[in-house]
Scaffold this active site. Structure first.
Site, PDB file in Angstrom:
ATOM      1  N   GLY A  72       0.134  -0.997   6.311  1.00 27.96           N
ATOM      2  CA  GLY A  72      -0.924   0.002   6.414  1.00 27.96           C
ATOM      3  C   GLY A  72      -2.241  -0.698   6.712  1.00 27.96           C
ATOM      4  O   GLY A  72      -2.278  -1.897   7.006  1.00 27.96           O
ATOM      5  N   ALA A  73      -3.314   0.048   6.640  1.00 34.07           N
ATOM      6  CA  ALA A  73      -4.659  -0.524   6.815  1.00 34.07           C
ATOM      7  C   ALA A  73      -5.667   0.423   6.179  1.00 34.07           C
ATOM      8  O   ALA A  73      -5.383   1.603   5.956  1.00 34.07           O
ATOM      9  CB  ALA A  73      -4.987  -0.716   8.299  1.00 34.07           C
ATOM     10  N   GLY A 131       0.836  -1.201   0.000  1.00 32.47           N
ATOM     11  CA  GLY A 131       0.000   0.000   0.000  1.00 32.47           C
ATOM     12  C   GLY A 131       0.872   1.253   0.000  1.00 32.47           C
ATOM     13  O   GLY A 131       2.085   1.170   0.200  1.00 32.47           O
ATOM     14  N   SER A 132       0.234   2.394  -0.171  1.00 33.70           N
ATOM     15  CA  SER A 132       1.005   3.633  -0.359  1.00 33.70           C
ATOM     16  C   SER A 132       1.712   4.098   0.914  1.00 33.70           C
ATOM     17  O   SER A 132       2.814   4.642   0.845  1.00 33.70           O
ATOM     18  CB  SER A 132       0.079   4.741  -0.876  1.00 33.70           C
ATOM     19  OG  SER A 132      -0.923   5.018   0.100  1.00 33.70           O
ATOM     20  N   THR A 133       1.150   3.848   2.065  1.00 35.30           N
ATOM     21  CA  THR A 133       1.804   4.287   3.316  1.00 35.30           C
ATOM     22  C   THR A 133       3.032   3.413   3.579  1.00 35.30           C
ATOM     23  O   THR A 133       4.113   3.910   3.904  1.00 35.30           O
ATOM     24  CB  THR A 133       0.826   4.210   4.499  1.00 35.30           C
ATOM     25  OG1 THR A 133      -0.424   4.799   4.137  1.00 35.30           O
ATOM     26  CG2 THR A 133       1.385   4.903   5.733  1.00 35.30           C
ATOM     27  N   LYS A 172      -8.186  -4.549   5.916  1.00 30.02           N
ATOM     28  CA  LYS A 172      -7.083  -4.330   4.992  1.00 30.02           C
ATOM     29  C   LYS A 172      -7.443  -4.939   3.649  1.00 30.02           C
ATOM     30  O   LYS A 172      -8.509  -5.542   3.516  1.00 30.02           O
ATOM     31  CB  LYS A 172      -5.813  -5.017   5.548  1.00 30.02           C
ATOM     32  CG  LYS A 172      -5.178  -4.260   6.703  1.00 30.02           C
ATOM     33  CD  LYS A 172      -3.974  -5.011   7.297  1.00 30.02           C
ATOM     34  CE  LYS A 172      -3.001  -5.408   6.234  1.00 30.02           C
ATOM     35  NZ  LYS A 172      -2.587  -4.288   5.360  1.00 30.02           N
ATOM     36  N   GLY A 207      -5.374  -3.127  -1.435  1.00 34.42           N
ATOM     37  CA  GLY A 207      -4.324  -3.419  -2.418  1.00 34.42           C
ATOM     38  C   GLY A 207      -4.268  -4.876  -2.844  1.00 34.42           C
ATOM     39  O   GLY A 207      -3.458  -5.254  -3.680  1.00 34.42           O
ATOM     40  N   GLU A 247       0.118 -10.534   3.639  1.00 33.65           N
ATOM     41  CA  GLU A 247       0.223  -9.576   4.760  1.00 33.65           C
ATOM     42  C   GLU A 247      -0.135 -10.269   6.067  1.00 33.65           C
ATOM     43  O   GLU A 247       0.541 -10.134   7.083  1.00 33.65           O
ATOM     44  CB  GLU A 247      -0.694  -8.382   4.499  1.00 33.65           C
ATOM     45  CG  GLU A 247      -0.198  -7.491   3.373  1.00 33.65           C
ATOM     46  CD  GLU A 247      -1.176  -6.393   3.015  1.00 33.65           C
ATOM     47  OE1 GLU A 247      -2.400  -6.563   3.198  1.00 33.65           O
ATOM     48  OE2 GLU A 247      -0.711  -5.334   2.536  1.00 33.65           O
TER      49      GLU A 247
HETATM   50  O1  DER Z   1      -4.013  -3.360   0.951  1.00 31.10           O
HETATM   51  C1  DER Z   1      -3.652  -3.129   2.110  1.00 31.10           C
HETATM   52  O2  DER Z   1      -3.951  -3.862   3.084  1.00 31.10           O
HETATM   53  C2  DER Z   1      -2.934  -1.833   2.384  1.00 31.10           C
HETATM   54  O3  DER Z   1      -2.187  -1.913   3.561  1.00 31.10           O
HETATM   55  C3  DER Z   1      -3.998  -0.775   2.483  1.00 31.10           C
HETATM   56  O4  DER Z   1      -4.969  -1.227   3.296  1.00 31.10           O
HETATM   57  C4  DER Z   1      -3.468   0.557   2.961  1.00 31.10           C
HETATM   58  O5  DER Z   1      -3.126   1.217   1.825  1.00 31.10           O
HETATM   59  P1  DER Z   1      -2.781   2.781   1.842  1.00 31.10           P
HETATM   60  O6  DER Z   1      -1.588   2.912   2.782  1.00 31.10           O
HETATM   61  O7  DER Z   1      -2.446   3.051   0.406  1.00 31.10           O
HETATM   62  O8  DER Z   1      -3.992   3.502   2.330  1.00 31.10           O
END
Ligand code: DER
Length: 216
Positions: A84-85, A29-31, A96, A99, A105
């Site tokens: 991330g979540a 994910g982006s974070t 989650k 993505g 994960e």
């Molecule tokens: O796909 C996932 O589980 C990612 O962690 C997502 O939930 C968080 O993505 P983001 O950091 O782009 O919001």
């Protein structure tokens, strides 16, 4: 402050935890991606030696591009894991899987001694399901059986996740489909109930895990 600035703050925070000779599980994910960039920078600046275990092709390619040494769960366990979540409720339960990487994960999270979830404030909810559907990874052959089983769980909507740059459904790193399901109410037993349906590989419900939530 903006969501992107909040993501940068938690990404920097988690990168400070990196120490020499560690093996770290990397969420998707982006974070998590932002955190990975800060980790790679710290490794370079401080000439650290670490190994990383990715949870998706996207993160695997990013780790390679950033010059980080990859390893796998066959070779070792992570000292710690971060991810991330999409949603975090008041009891630290998660949704989650936006993505689509929730199987690996969840596997990495279960394989690690210490787990950190890095989120901006927009992810905090009172009850799971307020903003995101629950993604469920399904073996293609089982898709109809799983659909019929889920209908009995009082769902609102259930959609097969379709690709945009390829005809047909999204295919995960494990070669499976994803159903995105909106439930009327997510009960405490739902992660287990869903997992018990034959053909389900994993869902994006993370209920009652021992995780540390990192916010800006
Ligand atoms: O796909 C996932 O589980 C990612 O962690 C997502 O939930 C968080 O993505 P983001 O950091 O782009 O919001």
């Amino acid at each position: 402050i903006s969501n992107i600035d909040q993501k940068e703050i938690v990404a920097k925070k988690i990168s400070k935890l990196v120490q020499d000779s560690q093996t770290i599980g990397i969420g998707s994910g982006s974070t998590a991606f932002l955190a990975l960039k800060h980790i790679a920078q710290k490794v370079k600046e401080e000439q650290l030696t670490i190994k990383v275990i990715p949870t998706s092709y996207e993160i695997e390619l990013a780790c390679t591009y950033l010059g980080l040494t990859l390893t796998t769960l066959q070779q070792e366990r992570p000292d710690w894991y971060f991810d991330g979540a999409d949603e975090v409720d008041v009891d630290n339960n998660l949704i989650k899987g936006r993505g689509g990487a929730m199987f690996r994960e969840k596997l990495l999270l279960m394989s690690s001694n210490k787990n950190y979830i890095i989120v901006d404030k927009s992810k905090m909810v009172t009850h799971l399901g307020e903003k995101f559907k629950v993604p469920i990874e399904v073996i293609p052959e089982a898709i109809n059986y799983v659909r019929h089983s889920l209908v009995k769980m009082d769902i609102v909507t259930m959609d097969l996740r379709m690709a945009t740059k390829k005809d047909g459904p999204v295919i995960t790193e494990n070669g499976n489909f994803i159903l995105d399901v909106k439930f009327k109410k997510i009960e405490r037993t739902f992660e287990k109930d869903i997992k018990n349906i034959v053909g389900v590989i994993a869902s994006g419900l993370f209920q009652n895990y021992d995780i540390s939530i990192i916010t800006p």
